[in-house]
Design a protein around this motif. Structure first.
Motif, PDB file in Angstrom:
ATOM      1  N   GLN A 221       1.143  -1.195   0.136  1.00 49.97           N
ATOM      2  CA  GLN A 221       0.148   0.156  -0.030  1.00 49.97           C
ATOM      3  C   GLN A 221       0.850   0.837   0.308  1.00 49.97           C
ATOM      4  O   GLN A 221       0.833   1.949   0.875  1.00 49.97           O
ATOM      5  N   LEU A 222       1.925   1.419  -1.011  1.00 49.95           N
ATOM      6  CA  LEU A 222       2.352   2.614  -1.269  1.00 49.95           C
ATOM      7  C   LEU A 222       1.686   3.963  -1.822  1.00 49.95           C
ATOM      8  O   LEU A 222       0.563   3.574  -2.396  1.00 49.95           O
ATOM      9  N   GLU A 223       1.373   4.888  -2.606  1.00 52.96           N
ATOM     10  CA  GLU A 223       1.219   5.716  -2.777  1.00 52.96           C
ATOM     11  C   GLU A 223       0.819   5.954  -1.486  1.00 52.96           C
ATOM     12  O   GLU A 223      -0.692   5.978  -2.489  1.00 52.96           O
ATOM     13  N   THR A 224       0.297   6.030  -0.327  1.00 54.14           N
ATOM     14  CA  THR A 224      -0.424   5.927   0.145  1.00 54.14           C
ATOM     15  C   THR A 224      -1.841   7.409   0.146  1.00 54.14           C
ATOM     16  O   THR A 224      -2.984   6.637   0.185  1.00 54.14           O
ATOM     17  N   VAL A 225      -1.640   8.126   0.261  1.00 55.71           N
ATOM     18  CA  VAL A 225      -2.629   8.802  -0.169  1.00 55.71           C
ATOM     19  C   VAL A 225      -3.296   9.089  -1.755  1.00 55.71           C
ATOM     20  O   VAL A 225      -2.215  10.122  -2.278  1.00 55.71           O
ATOM     21  N   PRO A 226      -4.292   8.693  -2.686  1.00 54.53           N
ATOM     22  CA  PRO A 226      -3.831   9.160  -4.179  1.00 54.53           C
ATOM     23  C   PRO A 226      -4.629  10.586  -4.721  1.00 54.53           C
ATOM     24  O   PRO A 226      -5.057  10.679  -4.345  1.00 54.53           O
ATOM     25  N   GLU A 227      -3.437  11.532  -3.861  1.00 54.91           N
ATOM     26  CA  GLU A 227      -3.617  12.553  -4.619  1.00 54.91           C
ATOM     27  C   GLU A 227      -3.814  12.718  -6.048  1.00 54.91           C
ATOM     28  O   GLU A 227      -3.190  12.213  -6.508  1.00 54.91           O
ATOM     29  N   PRO A 228      -4.856  13.619  -6.261  1.00 49.15           N
ATOM     30  CA  PRO A 228      -5.413  13.699  -7.333  1.00 49.15           C
ATOM     31  C   PRO A 228      -4.240  14.347  -8.249  1.00 49.15           C
ATOM     32  O   PRO A 228      -3.567  14.970  -8.379  1.00 49.15           O
ATOM     33  N   LYS A 229      -4.797  13.559  -9.885  1.00 42.60           N
ATOM     34  CA  LYS A 229      -3.630  13.896 -10.794  1.00 42.60           C
ATOM     35  C   LYS A 229      -2.953  15.149 -11.216  1.00 42.60           C
ATOM     36  O   LYS A 229      -2.407  15.613 -11.068  1.00 42.60           O
ATOM     37  N   TYR A 230      -4.270  16.236 -11.201  1.00 43.38           N
ATOM     38  CA  TYR A 230      -4.362  17.472 -11.367  1.00 43.38           C
ATOM     39  C   TYR A 230      -3.881  18.066 -10.592  1.00 43.38           C
ATOM     40  O   TYR A 230      -3.432  19.362 -10.791  1.00 43.38           O
ATOM     41  N   TRP A 231      -3.782  17.685  -9.539  1.00 45.70           N
ATOM     42  CA  TRP A 231      -3.304  18.561  -8.107  1.00 45.70           C
ATOM     43  C   TRP A 231      -1.681  18.354  -8.044  1.00 45.70           C
ATOM     44  O   TRP A 231      -1.432  19.586  -8.201  1.00 45.70           O
ATOM     45  N   HIS A 232      -1.422  16.945  -8.207  1.00 44.51           N
ATOM     46  CA  HIS A 232       0.697  17.169  -8.236  1.00 44.51           C
ATOM     47  C   HIS A 232       0.757  17.847 -10.014  1.00 44.51           C
ATOM     48  O   HIS A 232       1.384  18.905  -9.837  1.00 44.51           O
ATOM     49  N   LEU A 233      -0.210  17.950 -10.574  1.00 45.64           N
ATOM     50  CA  LEU A 233       0.233  18.538 -12.040  1.00 45.64           C
ATOM     51  C   LEU A 233       0.407  19.877 -11.290  1.00 45.64           C
ATOM     52  O   LEU A 233       0.910  20.398 -11.980  1.00 45.64           O
ATOM     53  N   LYS A 234      -0.730  20.746 -11.644  1.00 43.61           N
ATOM     54  CA  LYS A 234      -0.656  22.031 -10.875  1.00 43.61           C
ATOM     55  C   LYS A 234       0.789  22.393 -10.083  1.00 43.61           C
ATOM     56  O   LYS A 234       1.130  23.147 -10.210  1.00 43.61           O
ATOM     57  N   THR A 235       1.220  21.455  -8.898  1.00 45.73           N
ATOM     58  CA  THR A 235       1.786  21.505  -8.255  1.00 45.73           C
ATOM     59  C   THR A 235       3.404  21.973  -9.300  1.00 45.73           C
ATOM     60  O   THR A 235       4.411  22.893  -9.229  1.00 45.73           O
ATOM     61  N   VAL A 236       3.418  20.496  -9.782  1.00 40.39           N
ATOM     62  CA  VAL A 236       4.957  20.491 -10.901  1.00 40.39           C
ATOM     63  C   VAL A 236       4.884  21.950 -11.896  1.00 40.39           C
ATOM     64  O   VAL A 236       5.820  22.426 -11.513  1.00 40.39           O
ATOM     65  N   LEU A 237       3.862  22.448 -12.224  1.00 41.12           N
ATOM     66  CA  LEU A 237       3.676  23.207 -12.948  1.00 41.12           C
ATOM     67  C   LEU A 237       3.583  25.112 -12.016  1.00 41.12           C
ATOM     68  O   LEU A 237       4.971  25.451 -12.972  1.00 41.12           O
ATOM     69  N   SER A 238       3.430  24.843 -10.977  1.00 42.08           N
ATOM     70  CA  SER A 238       3.642  26.138  -9.954  1.00 42.08           C
ATOM     71  C   SER A 238       4.977  26.187  -9.822  1.00 42.08           C
ATOM     72  O   SER A 238       5.821  27.361 -10.295  1.00 42.08           O
ATOM     73  N   GLU A 239       5.862  24.974  -9.648  1.00 46.95           N
ATOM     74  CA  GLU A 239       7.303  24.698  -9.673  1.00 46.95           C
ATOM     75  C   GLU A 239       7.686  25.311 -10.977  1.00 46.95           C
ATOM     76  O   GLU A 239       8.705  25.765 -11.145  1.00 46.95           O
ATOM     77  N   ALA A 240       7.942  24.722 -12.193  1.00 45.10           N
ATOM     78  CA  ALA A 240       8.082  25.267 -12.946  1.00 45.10           C
ATOM     79  C   ALA A 240       8.057  26.295 -13.781  1.00 45.10           C
ATOM     80  O   ALA A 240       8.417  27.280 -14.163  1.00 45.10           O
ATOM     81  N   LEU A 241       6.922  27.103 -12.870  1.00 48.93           N
ATOM     82  CA  LEU A 241       6.745  28.442 -13.424  1.00 48.93           C
ATOM     83  C   LEU A 241       7.331  29.469 -12.826  1.00 48.93           C
ATOM     84  O   LEU A 241       8.155  30.756 -13.394  1.00 48.93           O
ATOM     85  N   ASP A 242       7.738  29.286 -11.579  1.00 56.97           N
ATOM     86  CA  ASP A 242       8.485  30.213 -11.069  1.00 56.97           C
ATOM     87  C   ASP A 242      10.685  30.088 -11.045  1.00 56.97           C
ATOM     88  O   ASP A 242      10.553  30.903 -11.019  1.00 56.97           O
ATOM     89  N   SER A 243      10.838  28.764 -11.957  1.00 57.44           N
ATOM     90  CA  SER A 243      12.373  28.599 -11.407  1.00 57.44           C
ATOM     91  C   SER A 243      12.156  28.055 -13.678  1.00 57.44           C
ATOM     92  O   SER A 243      13.422  28.788 -13.846  1.00 57.44           O
ATOM     93  N   GLU A 244      11.185  28.068 -14.252  1.00 59.81           N
ATOM     94  CA  GLU A 244      12.045  27.884 -15.579  1.00 59.81           C
ATOM     95  C   GLU A 244      11.353  29.131 -16.582  1.00 59.81           C
ATOM     96  O   GLU A 244      11.024  28.944 -17.985  1.00 59.81           O
ATOM     97  N   PHE A 245      10.064  29.735 -16.507  1.00 64.71           N
ATOM     98  CA  PHE A 245       9.480  30.538 -17.314  1.00 64.71           C
ATOM     99  C   PHE A 245       9.910  31.978 -16.026  1.00 64.71           C
ATOM    100  O   PHE A 245       9.277  31.943 -15.582  1.00 64.71           O
ATOM    101  N   SER A 246       9.189  33.091 -17.420  1.00 64.83           N
ATOM    102  CA  SER A 246       9.551  34.450 -17.001  1.00 64.83           C
ATOM    103  C   SER A 246       8.486  34.992 -17.092  1.00 64.83           C
ATOM    104  O   SER A 246       7.308  34.808 -18.062  1.00 64.83           O
ATOM    105  N   VAL A 247       8.126  35.889 -16.966  1.00 66.88           N
ATOM    106  CA  VAL A 247       6.794  36.479 -16.914  1.00 66.88           C
ATOM    107  C   VAL A 247       6.111  37.106 -18.151  1.00 66.88           C
ATOM    108  O   VAL A 247       6.773  36.897 -19.186  1.00 66.88           O
ATOM    109  N   GLY A 248       5.029  36.572 -18.979  1.00 66.52           N
ATOM    110  CA  GLY A 248       4.772  37.067 -21.133  1.00 66.52           C
ATOM    111  C   GLY A 248       5.413  35.829 -21.297  1.00 66.52           C
ATOM    112  O   GLY A 248       4.615  36.040 -22.460  1.00 66.52           O
TER     113      GLY A 248
END
Lengths: 253, 253
Positions: free
Chosen positions: B5-32
């Motif tokens: 029983q790994l993956e204990t908390v089946p976090e929704p995909k879109y939620w995890h995606l949002k987090t990943v994208l959010s971090e990518a926005l901070d580090s790899e993209f600039s405004v505009g």
DNA sequence: GAGTGGTCTAGACCACGGT
DNA sequence: CCGTGGTCTAGACCACTCG
């Protein structure tokens, strides 16, 4: 060849659905009443469930509906007005307060908070968690950041962790002379911890009220309060905090 | 049988995606900067387009992204702080105003507005449309309701319909002594007309600021202003309207 | 016309709340 | 256990913008 261009504006189905449902809510349902389930509603309107859900989502966003997994969709009561920013020159925790202290930790705050407090990056601050209840429902969760320099008389082990320490910190804060406060409101989505406290799912829309408490020419404390956007109407009054019982204009379509 | 029983908390995909994208926005993209299109992004993350869109929707709600049909998805600039409720004791339209009068009609207001104005159900009121622009972008659309009784000196045909009449009504309003104002903020969705003015699609999330102007012991005018929730942070200050340049705490996950 | 985001479908399975 | 809303898929077509 006479391609009659009627249906000039192909209004999206979900938008039209929302309007129809909204009118039905006004005329045929009363507060608290439970709607048919999504599969039945979708069938009744002849649309896919996803489309029906898009309409319901909008209505929930506007505070007309309340949906709960495992239970159903109910007609929401009018939004409750919660006063923010009255007692303009009062510290948090003073007098009879609508907030209840939950906990208090000492930790390094998020970067944005540290910047606003003008503390060092890794400098620990008191972090007080409070919750606000109105009409028996939780309406807001707050994190209050207080640099140690704002409460110099307090020793870190003054009280056991928990509500007691939170109250001790707030009590200490009253000793400073409050010079003013600045608040800002913006839309956000609930973090997992806030969502739990607000009895909502993570990502639920919230109104984030950020307040800077000014004393001694700097920010002596910072409050970040997240209010349930579906159930709350934030009121700001300069007329003695008169309660507005009037229903605000429905912004539906 | 050792069903790990790994993956204990089946976090929704879109939620995890949002987090990943959010971090990518901070580090790899600039405004505009413009992101890859939705189909490519979905493929890259191995999810259906609808799931990817759910994540993007959240990020747009939080003001991190801006999506425009036919164009693409771009990284949004930080929210612009717009002052509301400063000049506590000033009528709308007085002094140097951030609002621009667009039009003025005389019509029966929505029921909720009539109730708040304590006018008769069918009594016509001046309805002034104004728009607010900040940093070159439209940020708010407003409807100002003013009962004829608040501007008794004004004759209905004083000026031709349009901005001129709107300004005439506002000018007349200054003659009353303003006793106070009460504001409320809540979440709503843009009506079709407001959406057009705000350069958004109907249903876009907006912050609705309802303000009652009090004079002579009653509501002399009522303003309903809808602000773009994705681009605006509403600021309320009692410290002289000091502009807060600080980025608010990111509420993303 | 090509490419983008916006809408819509018809399914499937999951997580949760009550019975 | 059943019924609810929440998540997810793999398609399709539409409306819009721009070169």
């Amino acid at each position: 060849m006479g391609t009659t261009q009627l249906e000039t504006v192909p209004e999206p189905k979900y938008w039209h659905l929302k309007t129809v449902l909204s009118e039905a809510l006004d005329s045929e349902f009363s507060v608290g009443e439970i709607l048919p389930n999504e599969r039945d509603l979708a069938a009744r309107f002849g649309v896919a469930r996803a489309t029906l859900r898009q309409a319901l989502e909008q209505l929930e966003l506007e505070g007309r509906l309340q949906r709960r997994r495992g239970v159903g969709t109910t007609v929401a009561p009018p939004r409750v007005g919660v006063a923010v920013g009255t007692e303009q020159h009062a510290w948090p925790g003073g007098g009879e307060d609508v907030w209840q202290a939950v906990d208090c930790a000492v930790a390094a705050p998020p970067a944005a908070v540290a910047a606003s407090l003008e503390t060092g990056r890794e400098e620990a601050v008191y972090t007080v968690r409070r919750s606000r209840v109105s009409h028996g429902q939780p309406v807001a969760a707050e994190l209050l950041y207080i640099p140690a320099s704002s409460v110099p008389e307090l020793s870190a082990i003054d009280a056991p962790s928990g509500p007691a320490r939170a109250r001790a910190v707030l009590r200490e804060l009253q000793r400073l002379e409050l010079e003013g406060r600045e608040s800002a409101v913006e839309l956000g989505s609930a973090r997992a911890d806030d969502a739990k406290e607000l009895d909502r799912l993570p990502g639920a829309p919230v109104l984030v009220v950020t307040t800077r408490f000014l004393a001694g020419g700097r920010t002596a404390a910072l409050s970040v309060a997240t209010y349930r956007a579906d159930t709350c109407r934030l009121t700001f009054g300069d007329s003695g905090g008169v309660e507005i019982h009037q229903d605000p204009e429905r912004r539906a379509s």
